[in-house]
Scaffold this motif. Structure first.
Motif, PDB file in Angstrom:
ATOM      1  N   LYS A 100       0.653  -0.960  -0.160  1.00 23.32           N
ATOM      2  CA  LYS A 100       0.062  -0.476  -0.091  1.00 23.32           C
ATOM      3  C   LYS A 100       1.206   1.097   0.074  1.00 23.32           C
ATOM      4  O   LYS A 100       0.735   2.150  -0.835  1.00 23.32           O
ATOM      5  N   GLU A 101       1.909   1.037   0.724  1.00 26.52           N
ATOM      6  CA  GLU A 101       2.614   2.546   0.997  1.00 26.52           C
ATOM      7  C   GLU A 101       3.657   3.091  -0.376  1.00 26.52           C
ATOM      8  O   GLU A 101       3.519   4.298  -0.705  1.00 26.52           O
ATOM      9  N   LEU A 102       4.057   1.491  -0.947  1.00 23.54           N
ATOM     10  CA  LEU A 102       4.432   2.412  -2.571  1.00 23.54           C
ATOM     11  C   LEU A 102       3.679   2.287  -3.631  1.00 23.54           C
ATOM     12  O   LEU A 102       4.228   3.167  -4.239  1.00 23.54           O
ATOM     13  N   GLN A 103       2.467   1.587  -3.618  1.00 21.59           N
ATOM     14  CA  GLN A 103       1.379   2.518  -4.505  1.00 21.59           C
ATOM     15  C   GLN A 103       0.845   3.965  -3.975  1.00 21.59           C
ATOM     16  O   GLN A 103       0.916   4.690  -5.190  1.00 21.59           O
ATOM     17  N   THR A 104       0.741   4.560  -2.766  1.00 22.17           N
ATOM     18  CA  THR A 104       1.359   5.909  -3.018  1.00 22.17           C
ATOM     19  C   THR A 104       1.974   6.412  -2.333  1.00 22.17           C
ATOM     20  O   THR A 104       2.502   8.142  -2.015  1.00 22.17           O
ATOM     21  N   PHE A 105       3.346   5.980  -2.877  1.00 24.92           N
ATOM     22  CA  PHE A 105       4.947   6.755  -2.644  1.00 24.92           C
ATOM     23  C   PHE A 105       4.656   7.717  -3.362  1.00 24.92           C
ATOM     24  O   PHE A 105       5.566   9.014  -2.996  1.00 24.92           O
ATOM     25  N   HIS A 106       4.509   8.408  -4.743  1.00 30.33           N
ATOM     26  CA  HIS A 106       5.299   9.268  -5.267  1.00 30.33           C
ATOM     27  C   HIS A 106       4.081   9.965  -4.199  1.00 30.33           C
ATOM     28  O   HIS A 106       4.757  11.788  -5.048  1.00 30.33           O
ATOM     29  N   GLN A 152      14.689   4.050  -7.204  1.00 34.44           N
ATOM     30  CA  GLN A 152      13.385   3.961  -8.054  1.00 34.44           C
ATOM     31  C   GLN A 152      12.325   4.920  -6.954  1.00 34.44           C
ATOM     32  O   GLN A 152      11.614   5.559  -7.909  1.00 34.44           O
ATOM     33  N   LEU A 153      12.483   4.210  -6.076  1.00 31.79           N
ATOM     34  CA  LEU A 153      11.252   5.207  -4.733  1.00 31.79           C
ATOM     35  C   LEU A 153      11.734   6.487  -4.619  1.00 31.79           C
ATOM     36  O   LEU A 153      10.921   7.371  -4.610  1.00 31.79           O
ATOM     37  N   GLN A 154      13.266   6.761  -4.554  1.00 29.78           N
ATOM     38  CA  GLN A 154      13.744   8.306  -4.620  1.00 29.78           C
ATOM     39  C   GLN A 154      12.882   8.799  -5.714  1.00 29.78           C
ATOM     40  O   GLN A 154      12.435  10.151  -6.079  1.00 29.78           O
ATOM     41  N   GLN A 179       7.070  -2.772 -10.832  1.00 29.40           N
ATOM     42  CA  GLN A 179       7.834  -2.411 -10.432  1.00 29.40           C
ATOM     43  C   GLN A 179       7.308  -3.017  -8.564  1.00 29.40           C
ATOM     44  O   GLN A 179       8.556  -3.395  -7.707  1.00 29.40           O
ATOM     45  N   ILE A 180       6.389  -1.881  -8.182  1.00 31.36           N
ATOM     46  CA  ILE A 180       5.451  -2.567  -6.535  1.00 31.36           C
ATOM     47  C   ILE A 180       5.968  -3.957  -6.803  1.00 31.36           C
ATOM     48  O   ILE A 180       6.171  -4.871  -5.767  1.00 31.36           O
TER      49      ILE A 180
END
Ligand SMILES: [Zn+2]
Length: 387
Positions: A200-206, A254-256, A269-270
């Motif tokens: 879930k966190e990755l889905q809204t990371f941007h 990729q996260l940055q 990616q996720i």
């Protein structure tokens, strides 16, 4: 001539010797014991630990790999949770079980060899040789390994059931959900929750302004090459969950980028990041199990050698006492530190449990990360008579 068999220590095959799992109060996950501070039994356990962790990892990974994705998707599509679970529980883990069993046997034998050398060094005229193939021991080993593996399988089944019932899955069709379920096999409910929150966190990371706690681009904390974690109050690795230290740091770029550009991470990616996170969690879990089991079985080996020495008349049961040796890095542990003071100075009789803050216990460990060991000796009757 017959020496009584002290059943007190021997769970019937399939029965558990394990202490109840209890909340740890003195966890030193982040601290690696210095070798020179370890007791001999601790050293034996520490040596076998990585090997046992690899065997557990193999067992859990095999359990995962053995599940057929399409069959799992079909079972999910039919809505039959029982069928989903039976696919997981009945997956063929092949030789992985035997490997676990074999290393546990090595730990018991290692502890027993240590005790045998102590008996021969200290008990005058003992000449004791430990019998590795003692039928009682062999049947105990078989039962112990079986129940340990069964417990791991049961926990896995439980956590998959929780995942399905609580809707922790995010996939939109059965094959996607099947893939998610398959990836989660081998993890506990709590670990699976961490994984689905991570997703879930990755889905809204941007959308984030920052991710300070994640320490993106930082380094993994290692001691002796192994990743270590700061534990929370209840002993679970706090930063593994809160700070995602079990993520694969190679994806940090990729996260940055996602945060910097505001562009969402792709599904691929996720999926890759989640899969890597799960894998590391599986390895972490294997290490946790191995740490406790290596010590427990080494201690059991020490205990069993003394039992054999009693049974063969090499030592006198009424003169044997068992002492609980608190590990050096546990001297401040609220569970273990008081134990020596709660028991007779010269130790407890062979067939008697120790008094502990957690109730009577035969053999350490009594909490996760407990590093305590046993020391047994034979006293002279007059020494015992004087308290
Ligand atoms: Zn302890």
């Amino acid at each position: 001539m017959a020496h009584p068999i002290h059943r007190l220590f021997i769970p019937a095959p399939g029965q558990k010797l394990r202490q109840p799992q209890i909340a740890p109060e003195c966890v030193s996950v982040s601290k690696a014991s210095r070798r020179e501070d370890m007791t001999e039994a601790e050293k034996i356990a520490a040596k076998l630990e990585p090997k046992l962790a690899r065997a557990f990892f193999k067992l859990l990974a095999t359990m995962q790999e053995a599940v057929d994705l399409q069959a799992l998707a079909d079972a999910l599509a039919s809505g039959d949770i029982g069928k989903v679970l039976s696919l997981i529980v009945n997956a063929d883990t092949g030789m992985a079980d035997e490997e676990v069993e074999q290393i546990i046997q090595e730990a018991v034998w290692g502890g027993a060899a240590l005790a045998a050398s102590q008996i021969n060094a200290r008990v005058t005229g003992a000449y004791f040789a430990f019998d590795r193939l003692n039928p009682r021991l062999i049947s105990w080993l078989k039962g112990y390994s079986l129940s340990l593996i069964r417990q791991i399988t049961d926990e896995t089944k439980e956590s998959i059931r929780d995942k399905l019932i609580s809707g922790m899955t995010s996939g939109s069709n059965p094959v996607e959900v099947a893939r998610e379920i398959k990836g989660a096999i081998g993890l506990t409910t709590r670990q699976q929750k961490a994984v689905s929150n991570f997703r879930k966190e990755l889905q809204t990371f941007h959308e984030r302004k920052g991710a300070k706690a994640w320490n993106l681009g930082g380094k993994i904390d290692r001691v002796n090459g192994r990743q270590v974690f700061k534990p929370g109050a209840d002993g679970t690795p706090k930063d593994a969950v809160d700070e995602r230290r079990l993520r694969d740091f190679r994806f940090d770029g990729q996260l940055q980028r996602a945060m910097g550009t505001g562009k969402p991470l792709s599904k691929e990616q996720i999926d890759r990041m989640v899969a890597a996170y799960e894998r590391k969690y599986l390895r972490y879990r294997s290490e946790v199990i191995a740490r406790t089991e290596a010590l427990r079985t080494t201690n059991y080996g020490v205990q069993d050698a003394w039992r054999q020495a009693i049974e063969t008349g090499k030592v006198v049961e009424s003169q044997v006492r068992r002492m609980w040796i608190v590990a050096k890095d546990e001297r401040l542990c609220s569970v273990c530190a008081p134990i020596p003071g709660m028991n007779p100075k010269r130790g407890v009789p062979f067939g008697k449990p120790f008094s502990t803050p957690r109730g009577p216990a035969m053999v350490p460990p009594i909490h996760p990360n407990c590093r305590c060991t046993l020391f047994l000796r034979q006293w002279e009757p007059e020494q015992l008579a004087n308290g």
